[in-house]
Design a protein around this motif. Structure first.
Motif, PDB file in Angstrom:
ATOM      1  N   GLU A 808       0.831  -1.196   0.000  1.00 25.03           N
ATOM      2  CA  GLU A 808       0.000   0.000   0.000  1.00 25.03           C
ATOM      3  C   GLU A 808       0.874   1.258   0.000  1.00 25.03           C
ATOM      4  OE1 GLU A 808      -3.427   2.180   2.743  1.00 25.03           O
ATOM      5  OE2 GLU A 808      -2.870   0.104   3.122  1.00 25.03           O
ATOM      6  N   GLY A 809       0.550   2.178  -0.886  1.00 23.70           N
ATOM      7  CA  GLY A 809       1.309   3.415  -0.980  1.00 23.70           C
ATOM      8  C   GLY A 809       2.384   3.400  -2.048  1.00 23.70           C
ATOM      9  N   LEU A 810       2.670   2.224  -2.595  1.00 20.27           N
ATOM     10  CA  LEU A 810       3.669   2.108  -3.660  1.00 20.27           C
ATOM     11  C   LEU A 810       3.023   1.531  -4.916  1.00 20.27           C
ATOM     12  CD1 LEU A 810       6.875   0.662  -1.941  1.00 20.27           C
ATOM     13  CD2 LEU A 810       6.417   3.021  -2.587  1.00 20.27           C
ATOM     14  N   ASN A 811       3.388   2.051  -6.059  1.00 22.38           N
ATOM     15  CA  ASN A 811       3.000   1.459  -7.340  1.00 22.38           C
ATOM     16  C   ASN A 811       4.081   0.448  -7.692  1.00 22.38           C
ATOM     17  OD1 ASN A 811       2.274   0.788  -9.926  1.00 22.38           O
ATOM     18  ND2 ASN A 811       1.845   2.891 -10.573  1.00 22.38           N
ATOM     19  N   VAL A 812       3.945  -0.749  -7.145  1.00 21.14           N
ATOM     20  CA  VAL A 812       4.989  -1.769  -7.252  1.00 21.14           C
ATOM     21  C   VAL A 812       5.275  -2.119  -8.712  1.00 21.14           C
ATOM     22  CG1 VAL A 812       5.546  -4.167  -6.753  1.00 21.14           C
ATOM     23  CG2 VAL A 812       4.577  -2.713  -4.964  1.00 21.14           C
ATOM     24  N   GLN A 813       4.219  -2.321  -9.497  1.00 23.72           N
ATOM     25  CA  GLN A 813       4.411  -2.729 -10.892  1.00 23.72           C
ATOM     26  C   GLN A 813       5.178  -1.653 -11.668  1.00 23.72           C
ATOM     27  OE1 GLN A 813       3.540  -5.818 -12.026  1.00 23.72           O
ATOM     28  NE2 GLN A 813       3.064  -6.182  -9.872  1.00 23.72           N
ATOM     29  N   GLY A 865      15.293  11.811  -4.799  1.00 22.09           N
ATOM     30  CA  GLY A 865      15.771  10.922  -5.849  1.00 22.09           C
ATOM     31  C   GLY A 865      15.421   9.474  -5.604  1.00 22.09           C
ATOM     32  N   ILE A 866      15.688   8.995  -4.399  1.00 24.64           N
ATOM     33  CA  ILE A 866      15.434   7.577  -4.138  1.00 24.64           C
ATOM     34  C   ILE A 866      13.947   7.270  -4.031  1.00 24.64           C
ATOM     35  CG2 ILE A 866      15.628   7.778  -1.624  1.00 24.64           C
ATOM     36  CD1 ILE A 866      17.029   5.039  -1.683  1.00 24.64           C
ATOM     37  N   VAL A 867      13.171   8.225  -3.469  1.00 27.49           N
ATOM     38  CA  VAL A 867      11.726   8.020  -3.349  1.00 27.49           C
ATOM     39  C   VAL A 867      11.083   7.967  -4.732  1.00 27.49           C
ATOM     40  CG1 VAL A 867       9.596   9.146  -2.635  1.00 27.49           C
ATOM     41  CG2 VAL A 867      11.458   8.913  -1.025  1.00 27.49           C
ATOM     42  N   GLY A 868      11.514   8.857  -5.622  1.00 28.64           N
ATOM     43  CA  GLY A 868      10.953   8.851  -6.971  1.00 28.64           C
ATOM     44  C   GLY A 868      11.228   7.561  -7.702  1.00 28.64           C
ATOM     45  N   THR A 869      12.356   6.945  -7.425  1.00 30.11           N
ATOM     46  CA  THR A 869      12.708   5.690  -8.091  1.00 30.11           C
ATOM     47  C   THR A 869      11.782   4.551  -7.683  1.00 30.11           C
ATOM     48  OG1 THR A 869      15.009   6.414  -8.059  1.00 30.11           O
ATOM     49  CG2 THR A 869      14.615   4.103  -8.546  1.00 30.11           C
ATOM     50  N   MET A 870      11.225   4.625  -6.460  1.00 30.81           N
ATOM     51  CA  MET A 870      10.376   3.535  -5.962  1.00 30.81           C
ATOM     52  C   MET A 870       8.935   3.632  -6.442  1.00 30.81           C
ATOM     53  SD  MET A 870      11.753   3.050  -2.048  1.00 30.81           S
ATOM     54  CE  MET A 870      11.117   4.643  -1.556  1.00 30.81           C
ATOM     55  N   GLU A 871       8.571   4.707  -7.180  1.00 29.50           N
ATOM     56  CA  GLU A 871       7.203   4.919  -7.667  1.00 29.50           C
ATOM     57  C   GLU A 871       6.191   4.937  -6.516  1.00 29.50           C
ATOM     58  OE1 GLU A 871       6.085   5.647 -10.553  1.00 29.50           O
ATOM     59  OE2 GLU A 871       7.847   5.404 -11.820  1.00 29.50           O
ATOM     60  N   PRO A 872       6.338   5.864  -5.552  1.00 24.49           N
ATOM     61  CA  PRO A 872       5.399   5.908  -4.419  1.00 24.49           C
ATOM     62  C   PRO A 872       4.117   6.646  -4.795  1.00 24.49           C
ATOM     63  CG  PRO A 872       7.030   7.602  -4.184  1.00 24.49           C
ATOM     64  CD  PRO A 872       7.384   6.877  -5.439  1.00 24.49           C
ATOM     65  N   ARG A 873       3.048   6.280  -4.120  1.00 25.83           N
ATOM     66  CA  ARG A 873       1.775   6.984  -4.322  1.00 25.83           C
ATOM     67  C   ARG A 873       1.519   8.004  -3.201  1.00 25.83           C
ATOM     68  NH1 ARG A 873      -0.503   1.515  -5.393  1.00 25.83           N
ATOM     69  NH2 ARG A 873      -0.837   1.281  -7.634  1.00 25.83           N
ATOM     70  N   LEU A 874       2.119   7.755  -2.008  1.00 24.44           N
ATOM     71  CA  LEU A 874       1.711   8.532  -0.835  1.00 24.44           C
ATOM     72  C   LEU A 874       2.567   9.763  -0.567  1.00 24.44           C
ATOM     73  CD1 LEU A 874       0.786   5.762   1.753  1.00 24.44           C
ATOM     74  CD2 LEU A 874      -0.749   7.222   0.444  1.00 24.44           C
ATOM     75  N   PHE A 875       3.903   9.633  -0.612  1.00 25.01           N
ATOM     76  CA  PHE A 875       4.683  10.737  -0.082  1.00 25.01           C
ATOM     77  C   PHE A 875       5.750  11.260  -1.029  1.00 25.01           C
ATOM     78  CE2 PHE A 875       8.702   8.647   1.192  1.00 25.01           C
ATOM     79  CZ  PHE A 875       8.350   7.334   0.993  1.00 25.01           C
ATOM     80  N   ILE A 876       5.551  11.093  -2.347  1.00 21.41           N
ATOM     81  CA  ILE A 876       6.519  11.653  -3.280  1.00 21.41           C
ATOM     82  C   ILE A 876       6.548  13.175  -3.187  1.00 21.41           C
ATOM     83  CG2 ILE A 876       4.817  11.665  -5.143  1.00 21.41           C
ATOM     84  CD1 ILE A 876       8.648  11.372  -5.436  1.00 21.41           C
ATOM     85  N   ARG A 877       5.365  13.780  -2.873  1.00 16.19           N
ATOM     86  CA  ARG A 877       5.332  15.242  -2.794  1.00 16.19           C
ATOM     87  C   ARG A 877       5.944  15.758  -1.495  1.00 16.19           C
ATOM     88  NH1 ARG A 877       0.510  13.783  -5.180  1.00 16.19           N
ATOM     89  NH2 ARG A 877       0.162  14.628  -7.272  1.00 16.19           N
ATOM     90  N   TRP A 878       6.072  14.885  -0.486  1.00 12.13           N
ATOM     91  CA  TRP A 878       6.574  15.321   0.818  1.00 12.13           C
ATOM     92  C   TRP A 878       7.970  15.934   0.726  1.00 12.13           C
ATOM     93  CZ3 TRP A 878      10.433  14.332   4.283  1.00 12.13           C
ATOM     94  CH2 TRP A 878      10.213  14.740   5.600  1.00 12.13           C
ATOM     95  N   PRO A 879       8.982  15.239   0.183  1.00 10.17           N
ATOM     96  CA  PRO A 879      10.306  15.884   0.107  1.00 10.17           C
ATOM     97  C   PRO A 879      10.324  17.067  -0.855  1.00 10.17           C
ATOM     98  CG  PRO A 879      10.307  13.780  -1.055  1.00 10.17           C
ATOM     99  CD  PRO A 879       9.006  13.870  -0.328  1.00 10.17           C
ATOM    100  N   LEU A 880       9.510  17.005  -1.912  1.00 12.39           N
ATOM    101  CA  LEU A 880       9.476  18.128  -2.855  1.00 12.39           C
ATOM    102  C   LEU A 880       8.937  19.380  -2.184  1.00 12.39           C
ATOM    103  CD1 LEU A 880       8.137  16.288  -6.028  1.00 12.39           C
ATOM    104  CD2 LEU A 880      10.473  17.066  -5.611  1.00 12.39           C
ATOM    105  N   LYS A 881       7.835  19.218  -1.442  1.00 16.62           N
ATOM    106  CA  LYS A 881       7.202  20.361  -0.780  1.00 16.62           C
ATOM    107  C   LYS A 881       8.112  20.929   0.299  1.00 16.62           C
ATOM    108  CE  LYS A 881       2.921  21.640   1.601  1.00 16.62           C
ATOM    109  NZ  LYS A 881       1.621  21.135   2.109  1.00 16.62           N
ATOM    110  N   ARG A 882       8.718  20.041   1.121  1.00 16.31           N
ATOM    111  CA  ARG A 882       9.581  20.513   2.195  1.00 16.31           C
ATOM    112  C   ARG A 882      10.819  21.231   1.633  1.00 16.31           C
ATOM    113  NH1 ARG A 882       5.562  18.990   3.766  1.00 16.31           N
ATOM    114  NH2 ARG A 882       4.984  18.255   5.832  1.00 16.31           N
TER     115      ARG A 882
END
Length: 916
Positions: A808-813, A865-882
């Motif tokens: 949950e929270g990751l686009n695994v595929q 960088g590392i979060v974007g590589t994992m294809e997350p659905r929940l918190f990709i915007r978190w580091p960008l916004k901060r």
């Protein structure tokens, strides 16, 4: 570190220090002194362990005594040098017709190869005065003297004056070894007159007569004699004796040559074995390079260069065979499971072995069964490695006829296929007793075979283990004097999209009749099956007379749509046969010549038709045939399709974009030159610097602006490595956002995590694959979600489902697709993330409290960088916004608990457990 050798203390301290600073495992070899003062070699592998609530760091690991291995390696290197010396010395003895000159040169070569200080020769004669047998100095080589040494003041010495034991041992064909510490009075006098501390003497016999002896000596520094010295000096002495008697008849000379060759072969067996697998791809490189140079001015020569590239890559893999064998034995070899094209594997195989097959006049045939899928999932390198070994063996042991590689399916299940490969030759075959040890390590069918044809005796053993790892087995069927068939099976997956189905669909229902004229029945039959898969009706002919009769008949009815013809069908009448073809133009609509890379130019120069001849290289495959059919039939009414089924070429996509500028940071001049040339192919302007410090100096001099779209950073550089250089580069004003891609030969394991931690957002493996280089640059500069990057089959590719737990929270595929379909790589990424960021919340609060805005920004950038590589659905915007808020107003976000994961408890649980 009192026990560590003083020369290695600094190196050991630095290695451990770097491991602690970078929080990574370390391994090192160094020397120690034991309780008795003896020097030992040890191998240490360890890991720094950090205690959670303190700054204390402990090291955990193992230390292994590798003294025996080091001594064995030293012995091996010395033996190799000796072998080379024996070979050159024997050659000099045989070729040079002046005995004294030949002996002097041979002694010099042997002495240099053995690493001794002096080499000399004494001959026996009976004294006229005393009637005793005396030793007479003939000639001497001195390492410290340029000219040969003739000791005219060295009076003939009777053996009794030195030691009676010498004469008896030497006359009984035994060696004599003497050193100054244990020498008798007479022996000590002999050593002093030759100015040596120890000697080894070998008797020389001419027609069973004790002629004299040769000797080798160490100076005052001393030295140790071993069995290798004894064996090779003895072989040299035997050869010298026979050469001295060569004037007595040609028969004796032949015996000398055979003895020399036998001694050289026997003593260089190990060297020959270890070089066999390296020679195989080198033959391909030399052959294809020769063709490329000859045709440098002819359009299409790039095909030869591609073959060189392919052979070079195979060389890189084969050199690691010994390491592979060790890994297999230790259970540490891991197979890849990636998408691959079977035809690409077979084409690489052809590129490597075709030159040798052509040299021997052998036909090489690839026979695909109609139900064989071409787009598979597995380890293409290991399948290719087994095939290269088997086909090279088949060519090596076959002097005439053909080598056929058959590709079949043994069984087909829903998601798994058991492939069956077989390599059949018309060579010497095997006896029943030779088959027993065939697949055992360091053994071959027969010792004489080993010496005649070369080989490590390790190739088939590796093949057996690799096929076992791939869920298959390997076996041989052979009849002595007739030939052999080596077969193996391997289990692979099947891709959803099959290019063969798309290609065949282009000609579905055509039903046109085509003709194959080829004397090679096996090749023609295989080619017929492929054409039938494309929907054609096929007729085969195997003689020139049959061809002309068929043309005369067919003129009265409907002509053939295509005639495929190999010029070998004309035999010695090639010139007249090609001219006669032009008189039967009414018998066919299109003409295609079945060629090889070695006769393309000959066909083109001999053809006198109005249009350029259409060529199809053998051994053909579905993709080559499809491209040929598209050329001759024009592709009317067929869907737009490329035979390879590959995505668009990134080099062309880059050239279509606006001008890009790149900075290459590499300490090796050849690498910088290569990168510049490759980037120029894609229209990319390039600047280069020779190291991390130079890159930083360049960046600081740009006045807060970065003129580059991307930086390509080497990892292993002196003074400052790529990790440190990237971290510092990201702190320079104006350079914070420029993408940095790592260039490394170790693009696996911890390197990926270290690159991401340093702020790098891409990895380019070495040796550099140009298309991979262009792909990484395109994705980092322009992104990877543009519609223009998708090919016709993209919808079907998107439909592929990877077997991996949903989190949950990751686009695994999507994440696995970003990893090129490698779920194992995605799994390592998640596992590394869980480990590296488990205390991220506490660290974030610590930086916030200390108002370390700079480190916070860099930390958030790495996280992005590392979060974007994992294809997350929940918190990709978190580091960008901060990060955005941090730039504007400083650290205004609130404190976070030590466990900083997003609110979804299920996400946290699944994410942390995903690698268990």
């Amino acid at each position: 570190m009192p026990f560590v050798d003083s020369d290695d203390v600094k190196k050991l301290r630095e290695n451990i220090r770097q491991a602690v600073l970078r929080q990574r495992p370390y391994e090192i070899e160094y020397r120690v002194r034991d309780l008795y003062g003896q020097r030992k070699w040890v191998y240490e592998k360890g890991l720094p362990v950090y205690e959670p609530d303190s700054t204390k760091v402990t090291l955990q690991g193992v230390i292994i005594d590798i003294t025996a291995q080091k001594e064995a390696m030293s012995e091996l290197m010395m033996r190799d040098k000796l072998l080379e010396g024996v070979s050159e010395a024997v050659k000099e003895l045989i070729v040079n017709q002046v005995p004294e000159e030949a002996i002097l040169k041979a002694l010099r070569v042997m002495g240099e190869g053995a690493g001794v200080d002096r080499a000399f020769a004494f001959f026996n004669e009976r004294s006229d005065k005393s009637g005793k047998i005396v030793m007479q100095h003939l000639v001497e080589w001195d390492k410290a003297v340029l000219e040969p040494v003739y000791k005219e003041d060295f009076e003939p010495l009777p053996y009794e004056a030195i030691s009676t034991t010498w004469f008896y041992r030497l006359s009984e064909k035994k060696e004599v070894t003497v050193n100054m510490r244990q020498a008798e009075q007479g022996e000590l006098m002999f050593l002093k007159r030759l100015n040596v501390a120890s000697v080894m003497l070998m008797p020389v016999f001419v027609h069973d007569r004790f002629w004299g002896f040769i000797g080798f000596g160490y100076g005052l520094r001393g030295g140790v004699w071993n069995e290798s010295h004894k064996t090779l000096f003895k072989a040299f002495a035997v050869t010298l004796g026979i050469v001295l008697a060569r004037n007595e008849g040609a028969e004796e000379l032949q015996k000398a040559k055979e003895a020399a060759e036998a001694a050289t072969r026997a003593k260089s067996d190990f060297l020959a074995r270890m070089s066999h697998e390296i020679r195989t791809p080198l033959n391909a490189i030399i052959g294809w390079t020769h063709l490329g140079l000859e045709k440098l001015e002819i359009p299409g020569h790039s095909n030869y260069l591609k073959r060189i590239q392919s052979s070079s890559r195979s060389l890189l893999g084969i050199i690691n065979d010994i390491l592979d064998f060790s890994k297999i034995e230790a259970g540490r070899l891991e197979l890849e499971s990636i998408d691959f094209d079977l035809e690409s594997v077979m084409q690489n195989l052809a590129d490597i072995v075709y030159f040798r097959a052509n040299e021997k006049g052998l036909n090489l045939v690839f026979d695909y069964s109609p139900n064989v899928p071409l787009n598979l999932i597995g380890d293409p390198l290991r399948i290719e490695q087994v095939l290269v070994n088997l086909v090279n063996n088949a060519i090596k042991f076959t002097d005439q006829g053909e080598v056929i590689v058959k590709i079949r399916t043994k069984s087909i299940a829903a998601s798994q296929i058991e492939m069956l490969f077989s390599v059949t030759d018309t060579g010497i075959g095997l006896k029943d007793e030779q088959k027993i040890n065939l697949f055992k390590a360091f053994s071959q069918a027969d010792v004489s075979i080993t010496r005649k044809y070369g080989g490590t005796g390790l190739g088939l053993a590796i093949c057996k283990r690799l096929t076992s790892l791939m869920g298959g087995k390997i076996w041989v069927d052979s009849e002595y004097g007739v030939g052999s068939t080596f077969s193996f099976t391997a289990k692979v997956g099947r891709q959803v999209v099959q290019k063969k189905e798309q290609m065949c669909h282009a000609f579905e229902g055509e039903g046109d009749t085509v003709l194959i004229a080829d004397t090679g029945r096996s090749a023609a039959k295989s080619f017929q099956h492929m054409l039938q898969d494309f929907g054609f009706t096929v007729k085969r002919l195997s003689s020139e007379k049959a061809l002309w009769r068929e043309f005369e008949r067919i003129e009265q009815v409907e002509p053939y749509r295509i005639v495929f013809i190999d010029k070998n069908i004309f035999g010695e009448n090639e010139g007249s046969g090609l001219k006669r073809l032009l008189s039967y133009e009414e018998a066919y609509e299109h003409l295609v010549f079945l060629s090889t890379p070695f006769n393309e130019g000959q066909i083109k120069s001999s053809w006198t038709g109005k249009e350029e001849p259409v060529l199809l290289n053998k051994p053909a495959n579905y993709s080559l045939l499809f491209d040929c059919l598209m050329d001759v039939l024009g592709g009317e009414g067929t869907p737009h399709l490329t035979a390879s089924g590959k995505k668009r070429v990134y080099r062309d996509l880059l050239r279509e974009k606006q001008e890009i500028k790149a900075l290459v940071v590499d300490d090796t001049a050849s690498n910088r030159s290569l990168a510049t040339e490759l980037l120029d192919m894609a229209g990319i302007r390039t600047d280069v610097v020779a190291g991390g410090k130079e890159a930083l100096d360049l960046a600081r001099g740009q006045n807060g602006e970065c003129p580059y779209d991307i930086v390509l950073m080497d990892i292993n550089m002196p003074e400052m490595d790529g990790y440190a250089a990237t971290r510092k580069l990201k702190k320079i004003e104006g350079w914070e956002e420029v993408p940095v891609a790592a260039m490394t030969a170790e693009a696996f394991g911890d390197v990926e995590a270290l690159c991401l931690q340093a702020g790098m957002v891409g990895i380019i493996g070495k040796p550099i694959d140009p298309e991979d280089l262009f792909r990484v640059i395109y994705h980092l500069v322009f992104g990877s979600d543009e519609d223009g990057l998708k090919d016709e089959s993209s919808d079907q590719v998107e439909a592929v489902h990877f077997d991996f737990p949903e989190i949950e929270g990751l686009n695994v595929q999507a994440g696995i697709r970003r990893m090129g379909g490698r779920s194992d790589l995605y799994k390592r990424l998640l596992k590394g993330f869980c480990h590296d960021y488990q205390y991220f919340g506490a660290y974030l609060n610590e930086l916030r409290d200390g108002n370390d805005k700079e480190t916070l920004g860099r930390l958030l950038h790495s996280l992005k960088g590392i979060v974007g590589t994992m294809e997350p659905r929940l918190f990709i915007r978190w580091p960008l916004k901060r990060k955005k808020l941090l730039r504007k107003t400083g650290p205004i976000f609130p404190k976070y608990p030590d466990t900083w994961w997003p609110k979804s408890a299920k996400w946290s649980k699944d994410f942390r457990a995903c690698h268990l």
